[in-house]
Design a protein around this motif. Structure first.
Motif, mmCIF file in Angstrom:
data_model
loop_
_atom_site.group_PDB
_atom_site.id
_atom_site.type_symbol
_atom_site.label_atom_id
_atom_site.label_comp_id
_atom_site.label_asym_id
_atom_site.label_seq_id
_atom_site.Cartn_x
_atom_site.Cartn_y
_atom_site.Cartn_z
ATOM 1 N N PHE A 103 -23.671 13.691 -24.881
ATOM 2 C CA PHE A 103 -23.961 13.232 -23.531
ATOM 3 C C PHE A 103 -23.665 14.293 -22.465
ATOM 4 O O PHE A 103 -23.910 14.057 -21.281
ATOM 5 C CB PHE A 103 -23.153 11.970 -23.224
ATOM 6 C CG PHE A 103 -23.523 10.805 -24.106
ATOM 7 C CD1 PHE A 103 -24.654 10.057 -23.853
ATOM 8 C CD2 PHE A 103 -22.750 10.485 -25.214
ATOM 9 C CE1 PHE A 103 -25.011 9.002 -24.671
ATOM 10 C CE2 PHE A 103 -23.087 9.432 -26.031
ATOM 11 C CZ PHE A 103 -24.233 8.678 -25.761
ATOM 12 N N LEU A 104 -23.138 15.435 -22.862
ATOM 13 C CA LEU A 104 -22.869 16.514 -21.911
ATOM 14 C C LEU A 104 -24.092 17.421 -21.806
ATOM 15 O O LEU A 104 -24.698 17.771 -22.811
ATOM 16 C CB LEU A 104 -21.659 17.339 -22.354
ATOM 17 C CG LEU A 104 -20.318 16.612 -22.415
ATOM 18 C CD1 LEU A 104 -19.240 17.547 -22.940
ATOM 19 C CD2 LEU A 104 -19.921 16.071 -21.041
ATOM 20 N N SER A 105 -24.476 17.778 -20.595
ATOM 21 C CA SER A 105 -25.627 18.661 -20.392
ATOM 22 C C SER A 105 -25.252 20.093 -20.729
ATOM 23 O O SER A 105 -24.074 20.473 -20.708
ATOM 24 C CB SER A 105 -26.114 18.580 -18.946
ATOM 25 O OG SER A 105 -25.221 19.251 -18.082
ATOM 26 N N TRP A 106 -26.280 20.902 -20.997
ATOM 27 C CA TRP A 106 -26.030 22.311 -21.309
ATOM 28 C C TRP A 106 -25.600 23.097 -20.079
ATOM 29 O O TRP A 106 -25.087 24.210 -20.201
ATOM 30 C CB TRP A 106 -27.262 22.938 -21.955
ATOM 31 C CG TRP A 106 -27.321 22.666 -23.419
ATOM 32 C CD1 TRP A 106 -28.221 21.891 -24.087
ATOM 33 C CD2 TRP A 106 -26.404 23.148 -24.416
ATOM 34 N NE1 TRP A 106 -27.923 21.857 -25.421
ATOM 35 C CE2 TRP A 106 -26.831 22.627 -25.656
ATOM 36 C CE3 TRP A 106 -25.282 23.962 -24.376
ATOM 37 C CZ2 TRP A 106 -26.154 22.892 -26.838
ATOM 38 C CZ3 TRP A 106 -24.611 24.234 -25.558
ATOM 39 C CH2 TRP A 106 -25.059 23.711 -26.773
ATOM 40 N N VAL A 107 -25.807 22.544 -18.897
ATOM 41 C CA VAL A 107 -25.288 23.197 -17.698
ATOM 42 C C VAL A 107 -23.757 23.208 -17.749
ATOM 43 O O VAL A 107 -23.107 24.219 -17.472
ATOM 44 C CB VAL A 107 -25.776 22.471 -16.430
ATOM 45 C CG1 VAL A 107 -25.158 23.098 -15.180
ATOM 46 C CG2 VAL A 107 -27.292 22.514 -16.347
ATOM 47 N N ILE A 108 -23.184 22.054 -18.127
ATOM 48 C CA ILE A 108 -21.727 21.946 -18.241
ATOM 49 C C ILE A 108 -21.223 22.736 -19.437
ATOM 50 O O ILE A 108 -20.292 23.551 -19.333
ATOM 51 C CB ILE A 108 -21.304 20.474 -18.368
ATOM 52 C CG1 ILE A 108 -21.693 19.699 -17.109
ATOM 53 C CG2 ILE A 108 -19.807 20.341 -18.627
ATOM 54 C CD1 ILE A 108 -21.500 18.209 -17.216
ATOM 55 N N LEU A 109 -21.840 22.511 -20.601
ATOM 56 C CA LEU A 109 -21.386 23.194 -21.812
ATOM 57 C C LEU A 109 -21.593 24.705 -21.730
ATOM 58 O O LEU A 109 -20.821 25.473 -22.305
ATOM 59 C CB LEU A 109 -22.124 22.640 -23.036
ATOM 60 C CG LEU A 109 -21.739 21.225 -23.463
ATOM 61 C CD1 LEU A 109 -22.574 20.785 -24.655
ATOM 62 C CD2 LEU A 109 -20.263 21.149 -23.803
#
Length: 286
Positions: A103-109
């Motif tokens: 559920f985490l976006s690749w922007v955050i990751l």
């Protein structure tokens, strides 16, 4: 109830297809589609003549195939291991824990990985240097290490979600099969080998064949948030190449040609994959 979704689909998925004509033009924004020069298949010839285009296609295939294989194998194995946990509370906790990264976006990751893998104080390199005595590795700046990082991080993010499918398949196995095997003297390993794995193979075949249609989708969001000019040779994929060619460089006709090429190949692979799913696992949508 279906009408809003249908209008949304027509507006954003079908009407833009009119722009595919740019793939056969030397498109100039100030002339528009009607005023741009028609060049036929020149953009496609240019696609296969450019050395970087062929490298991008190869990069896409390598990254996508490894992702497909590991995103099938990792949840398959993990579901079997998780199914052996007898404490339901622990089982649910672990399942939730591995499911959350999906559920985490690749922007955050992307930001998290950049900090963790940094050569200047990143946690991973500090451990490698302090514990194992290994020189700092430039994970996001060296081509081969970048590919490795992209594949492993994608598997870490998605395998928890994929596990749900295989846990559902495990839940459908008749418990009497295990009871009969236990009476015959089969230990847990034998039960897994002769009951659990054969029961999971049909859904594994379905998941694997359906994933074939995405073999040219190596993950735009992930690559875009992690890559840089140092790793273009090994990390640039079709989607990011289209972005740079069409949006940044203004070669909209060429970018459209690449996108159309990818879409046609993907459509053929989707048809083949659904046919294979029907033949191998009797799975069909229509």
């Amino acid at each position: 109830m279906v009408l809003p979704a249908l209008l949304f689909l027509i507006l954003f998925a079908y009407l833009p297809m009119g722009g595919l004509v740019m793939a056969f033009q030397d498109f100039k924004p100030w002339l528009g589609i009607s005023g741009s020069e028609w060049v036929g298949l020149d953009q496609f010839r240019y696609l296969f003549e450019r050395e970087d285009s062929l490298q991008v296609i190869w990069n896409t295939l390598v990254i996508a195939v490894f992702k497909m294989a590991l995103n099938l194998l990792a949840p398959f194995v993990f579901a079997i291991l998780l199914n052996e946990v007898r404490k339901q509370l622990l089982k649910r906790f672990v399942q939730t824990l591995v499911y959350l990264p999906h559920f985490l976006s690749w922007v955050i990751l992307g930001g998290i990985l950049t900090d963790l893998l940094s050569t200047e104080g990143g946690l991973v390199n500090r451990v490698l240097t302090g514990v194992f005595g290994i020189e700092p590795i430039f994970f996001l700046g060296q081509g081969d290490w970048f590919r490795f990082t992209v594949i492993v991080s994608d598997v870490w993010k998605e395998f928890g979600f994929g596990t749900v499918v295989f846990l559902a398949a495990l839940a459908s196995i008749n418990p009497s099969l295990y009871e009969a095997a236990e009476m015959d003297g089969a230990n847990r390993w034998k039960q897994t080998l002769h009951i659990t794995i054969p029961a999971m193979l049909p859904i594994a075949i379905v998941v694997g064949t359906l994933a074939l249609g995405n073999v040219l989708n190596a993950g735009f969001d992930q690559i875009f948030n992690l890559y840089n000019p140092l790793v273009y040779a090994k990390g640039d994929i079709i989607d990011t190449f289209v972005y740079r060619a069409a949006i940044l460089s203004g070669e909209m006709g060429f970018g459209t040609a690449i996108g159309l090429f990818k879409s046609v190949i993907s459509f053929i692979l989707v048809v083949i994959s659904y046919r294979m799913a029907y033949k191998l696992a009797n799975y069909r949508i229509f």
